[in-house]
Design a protein around this motif. Sequence first.
Motif, short mmCIF file in Angstrom:
data_model
loop_
_atom_site.label_atom_id
_atom_site.label_comp_id
_atom_site.label_asym_id
_atom_site.label_seq_id
_atom_site.Cartn_x
_atom_site.Cartn_y
_atom_site.Cartn_z
N ALA A 143 19.18 -49.76 -12.14
CA ALA A 143 19.75 -50.80 -13.00
C ALA A 143 21.18 -51.06 -12.56
O ALA A 143 21.69 -50.38 -11.67
CB ALA A 143 19.71 -50.37 -14.47
N LEU B 6 20.63 -67.53 -26.15
CA LEU B 6 20.97 -66.12 -26.24
C LEU B 6 21.89 -65.77 -25.09
O LEU B 6 21.57 -66.01 -23.93
CB LEU B 6 19.70 -65.27 -26.16
N VAL B 7 23.05 -65.22 -25.41
CA VAL B 7 24.00 -64.89 -24.35
C VAL B 7 24.43 -63.43 -24.49
O VAL B 7 24.60 -62.92 -25.58
CB VAL B 7 25.24 -65.81 -24.37
N LYS B 8 24.58 -62.78 -23.35
CA LYS B 8 24.93 -61.36 -23.36
C LYS B 8 26.22 -61.13 -22.59
O LYS B 8 26.44 -61.73 -21.54
CB LYS B 8 23.81 -60.54 -22.72
N ASN B 35 27.11 -62.85 -18.99
CA ASN B 35 26.05 -62.63 -18.00
C ASN B 35 25.90 -63.88 -17.13
O ASN B 35 25.60 -64.96 -17.65
CB ASN B 35 24.74 -62.33 -18.75
N SER B 61 24.78 -63.91 -29.81
CA SER B 61 24.88 -62.70 -29.00
C SER B 61 24.87 -61.48 -29.90
O SER B 61 25.27 -61.55 -31.06
CB SER B 61 26.17 -62.73 -28.18
N MET B 62 24.39 -60.38 -29.33
CA MET B 62 24.55 -59.10 -30.01
C MET B 62 25.38 -58.21 -29.10
O MET B 62 25.10 -58.14 -27.91
CB MET B 62 23.19 -58.43 -30.25
N ALA B 93 20.84 -49.87 -28.48
CA ALA B 93 19.54 -50.53 -28.62
C ALA B 93 18.83 -50.68 -27.29
O ALA B 93 19.45 -51.03 -26.29
CB ALA B 93 19.72 -51.90 -29.25
N ASP B 94 17.52 -50.44 -27.26
CA ASP B 94 16.73 -50.81 -26.08
C ASP B 94 16.27 -52.26 -26.28
O ASP B 94 16.73 -52.95 -27.21
CB ASP B 94 15.58 -49.83 -25.83
N LEU B 96 13.46 -53.58 -27.26
CA LEU B 96 12.71 -53.89 -28.48
C LEU B 96 13.67 -54.03 -29.68
O LEU B 96 13.56 -54.98 -30.46
CB LEU B 96 11.68 -52.78 -28.77
N THR B 98 16.95 -54.59 -29.52
CA THR B 98 17.83 -55.74 -29.28
C THR B 98 17.12 -57.02 -29.73
O THR B 98 17.69 -57.85 -30.45
CB THR B 98 18.20 -55.85 -27.79
N LEU B 102 18.10 -59.69 -32.65
CA LEU B 102 18.31 -61.12 -32.34
C LEU B 102 17.32 -61.99 -33.11
O LEU B 102 17.68 -63.07 -33.59
CB LEU B 102 18.19 -61.36 -30.83
N GLY B 118 18.45 -66.21 -20.61
CA GLY B 118 18.55 -66.06 -19.17
C GLY B 118 17.34 -65.31 -18.64
O GLY B 118 16.58 -64.71 -19.40
N ASP B 123 23.16 -56.20 -16.07
CA ASP B 123 23.32 -54.74 -16.24
C ASP B 123 21.98 -54.04 -16.51
O ASP B 123 21.50 -53.29 -15.68
CB ASP B 123 24.38 -54.41 -17.31
N GLN B 128 13.34 -58.38 -20.38
CA GLN B 128 12.35 -58.23 -21.45
C GLN B 128 12.79 -58.83 -22.78
O GLN B 128 11.96 -59.05 -23.67
CB GLN B 128 12.06 -56.73 -21.65
C1 LIG Z 1 20.50 -47.99 -17.00
C2 LIG Z 1 19.79 -48.64 -18.14
C3 LIG Z 1 18.43 -48.87 -18.07
C4 LIG Z 1 17.74 -49.46 -19.14
N1 LIG Z 1 16.40 -49.67 -19.05
C5 LIG Z 1 15.73 -50.15 -20.12
C6 LIG Z 1 14.32 -50.30 -20.08
O1 LIG Z 1 13.68 -50.06 -19.05
N2 LIG Z 1 13.68 -50.74 -21.18
C7 LIG Z 1 14.36 -51.06 -22.33
O2 LIG Z 1 13.72 -51.45 -23.31
N3 LIG Z 1 15.71 -50.97 -22.40
C8 LIG Z 1 16.40 -50.52 -21.31
N4 LIG Z 1 17.76 -50.41 -21.38
C9 LIG Z 1 18.47 -50.93 -22.55
C10 LIG Z 1 18.77 -52.43 -22.35
O3 LIG Z 1 19.63 -52.61 -21.26
C11 LIG Z 1 19.40 -53.00 -23.59
O4 LIG Z 1 18.45 -53.06 -24.61
C12 LIG Z 1 20.02 -54.37 -23.48
O5 LIG Z 1 20.65 -54.63 -24.72
C13 LIG Z 1 19.07 -55.54 -23.25
O6 LIG Z 1 18.34 -55.46 -22.14
P1 LIG Z 1 18.74 -56.14 -20.73
O7 LIG Z 1 20.15 -55.86 -20.44
O8 LIG Z 1 17.71 -55.65 -19.81
O9 LIG Z 1 18.57 -57.70 -21.00
P2 LIG Z 1 17.49 -58.69 -20.35
O10 LIG Z 1 16.20 -58.55 -21.04
O11 LIG Z 1 17.50 -58.58 -18.87
O12 LIG Z 1 18.16 -60.07 -20.78
C14 LIG Z 1 17.45 -61.29 -20.68
C15 LIG Z 1 18.10 -62.33 -21.52
O13 LIG Z 1 18.01 -61.97 -22.90
C16 LIG Z 1 19.19 -62.35 -23.59
N5 LIG Z 1 19.85 -61.15 -24.09
C17 LIG Z 1 19.72 -59.88 -23.67
N6 LIG Z 1 20.50 -59.05 -24.40
C18 LIG Z 1 21.15 -59.82 -25.28
C19 LIG Z 1 22.11 -59.57 -26.30
N7 LIG Z 1 22.57 -58.34 -26.53
N8 LIG Z 1 22.59 -60.61 -27.02
C20 LIG Z 1 22.13 -61.88 -26.79
N9 LIG Z 1 21.23 -62.17 -25.84
C21 LIG Z 1 20.74 -61.16 -25.10
C22 LIG Z 1 20.06 -63.09 -22.58
O14 LIG Z 1 19.74 -64.46 -22.62
C23 LIG Z 1 19.59 -62.49 -21.26
O15 LIG Z 1 19.80 -63.35 -20.15
C24 LIG Z 1 18.45 -49.83 -20.30
C25 LIG Z 1 19.83 -49.61 -20.36
C26 LIG Z 1 20.50 -49.02 -19.30
C27 LIG Z 1 21.96 -48.78 -19.42
#
Ligand SMILES: Cc1cc2nc3c(=O)[nH]c(=O)nc-3n(C[C@H](O)[C@H](O)[C@H](O)COP(=O)(O)OP(=O)(O)OC[C@H]3O[C@@H](n4cnc5c(N)ncnc54)[C@H](O)[C@@H]3O)c2cc1C
Lengths: 337, 263
Positions: A143, B6-8, B35, B61-62, B93-94, B96, B98, B102, B118, B123, B128
């Motif tokens: 990641a 949705l913005v992160k 992001n 955003s969260m 939050a993972d 699910l 997150t 939202l 997005g 990160d 998902q």
């Molecule tokens: C090293 C590492 C590995 C991880 N692996 C996993 C994993 O395999 N499975 C899992 O369930 N969690 C995982 N997590 C946790 C996950 O990163 C967080 O839940 C994170 O808040 C959302 O996932 P993402 O960054 O992958 O977002 P993504 O799903 O890649 O984001 C896609 C889109 O969703 C929207 N979005 C995402 N987060 C937000 C937000 N907080 N607010 C508003 N819009 C948002 C944005 O539009 C974004 O472009 C991991 C965390 C870390 C640090």
Amino acid sequence: MLPNECKGIWTIGEVRNGEINPVSYELLAWGRKLADKLEIELSSIILGNGIKEELTELFHFGADVVYAVDHAKLEHFLPDVHARIYEALVKEYKPEIIIASATTYGRTVMPILAAKLGTGLTADCTELDVDVRERILLQTRPAIGGNVMATIKTPAHRPQMSTVRPRAKKPLTIDNSRNGKIILKSYPPEFYKSKYRWISFEKDESVASPIQESDVIVAGGKGMKDGGNFKMLYDLAKKLNGAVGASRAAVDMGWIPYSHQVGLSGKTLSPRFYMAVGISGAVQHIAGMSSSEVVVAINKDPDAAIFKVSDFGIVGDALEILPVLIKKLSNEVNENG
Amino acid sequence: MKIAVLVKEVPATDKVKMDEKTGTMIRSEMESELNPLDMYAIEEAVRVKEKIGNTHVIAISMGPPQAINSIREAIPMGCDYGYLMSDKYFAGADTLATAYTLSAAIRKLGKFDLIFSGERATDGETGQVGPSVATQLGMPVVTYVSKVEKISDGIVRVCRSVEGGKETVEVELPALLSVVKEINEPRIPNLSGKIASKSKEIPLLTAKDIKVSSDKVGLSGSPTRVVKVFYPKLSRDGKILKVKNVESAVNELIKFMKERGVI
Ligand SMILES: Cc1cc2nc3c(=O)[nH]c(=O)nc-3n(C[C@H](O)[C@H](O)[C@H](O)COP(=O)(O)OP(=O)(O)OC[C@H]3O[C@@H](n4cnc5c(N)ncnc54)[C@H](O)[C@@H]3O)c2cc1C
Ligand SMILES: Cc1cc2nc3c(=O)[nH]c(=O)nc-3n(C[C@H](O)[C@H](O)[C@H](O)COP(=O)(O)OP(=O)(O)OC[C@H]3O[C@@H](n4cnc5c(N)ncnc54)[C@H](O)[C@@H]3O)c2cc1C
């Protein structure tokens, strides 16, 4: 669902244009190792239209059981229909682990299914193992642009779900003597109601071999100097049975479509062989290719960062080297038949 | 129409630190930014608004309080309002949890016709959250959207970029579209927009405000656990050859490729 009521490993097969896609066989290689350790059954789940003939192949590649749903409405990917059927199957047969490929299909249907089931899903894993005593899946994934590797588990929820990176594992050697049980399921018409309507598919010749699914990638960057020079990369890729990738700089110049971009804001790949030609090796590019098995770079700058992450490098002019390489490879291929 | 984006907030891409014990990211001492892939979602939402008229775009955003900066970046691009979900209970939050948070926020903020996300955050990189938000709201999701063709009669027609080509599909609204980078060229906001955005009120909503119970959000609402974090060794110490003679360099390369079974 609770851990003690679930048993077995499922792999989510993929059908494209009526044929079982090879990622389905890769998944069985991932699953076989885990199923043998846990001493449980390995299944392949296949949804499609007119797929019955091909199902025995799945046994030859490692499946013990095949669950199949064959229906005209499964010709195309309607996410709500697919997710509804998977959900019904999971609730009936209760697997403890579900693995899909991190293709556009897997990355779409798996988070929908995980949300419906209220369970965890780990994305784009490059390694899976099990804690046999605890019966827990250990899912390892890169990641943050390949800067960290994280091992993730789903302790209390079932099934444990993950997508795995395409091409990170080869299918098992085919064994035509293996056999298994086919369970053909059918569902009532309301299962096939959809909010989606499939319209068309337009093949893009330039992505005939999608880079996410290639064992070999030949990638070009700004050092290629000109879009026309990418023809050399296509020739080379063809000789090596691979596909052409690119840096963002090359994509931004309009030399090649975005679908070929490798890196942080493009595709993340783990091919067996990655050749970077005229690519400097910015962190954002390395994020997309650092887990390749073998990396070769050609760059005229001896200090280019790409050399640090290469197993073999040539400091020189790519436009002089490529034609010679292509020619010599042609001779090789001719010699070998 | 009413559109949500949705913005992160993510760590600036080149410097990231992790707490090796807890497996969570150390954010405080790091620079963070919107992001980069979310700019395409914002741009597309604003384009739909400009085309259809009589539409509001709301950025959601969260994240920790400083994530408000991402919303401040989204507003001058053409979003009308922004809301940040921020609460100590949301931490860890993972995907699910997150997406659960939202989706509760979206429900609370009204009835939306379209939601954009997005393709993935740079990160966590799971991609998902979009599909999970849609599912938890009971609406369809279209992923890898590279073109919005038309919106009429409660239906949106889009192109998806998938392996080997482009797929065209239609889906009923309300729907969530997760977009890829090739969909558009995000606009650069002008200075006066940026300045105006600085003083715009951006409400912070807590778990209580969006009516979620604390055990369904954050770490306690997350089925997954990060159990180990390690840093892969990226450098390979390969053999680097300076070309004096192209022929012999290429011969060496072919020899290497044979040794490694590439040919
Ligand atoms: C090293 C590492 C590995 C991880 N692996 C996993 C994993 O395999 N499975 C899992 O369930 N969690 C995982 N997590 C946790 C996950 O990163 C967080 O839940 C994170 O808040 C959302 O996932 P993402 O960054 O992958 O977002 P993504 O799903 O890649 O984001 C896609 C889109 O969703 C929207 N979005 C995402 N987060 C937000 C937000 N907080 N607010 C508003 N819009 C948002 C944005 O539009 C974004 O472009 C991991 C965390 C870390 C640090
Ligand atoms: C948020 C963000 C996301 C990004 N995402 C990505 C991404 O997904 N993928 C990506 O690739 N980049 C990405 N970038 C951009 C990245 O930072 C670099 O700008 C980009 O990778 C540079 O591409 P390049 O190596 O082709 O070009 P350059 O850095 O210009 O390098 C060209 C190289 O070619 C060499 N060269 C020149 N002529 C020759 C010749 N005749 N023969 C051999 N070598 C020659 C030069 O020595 C040089 O090393 C991103 C940046 C940001 C900020």
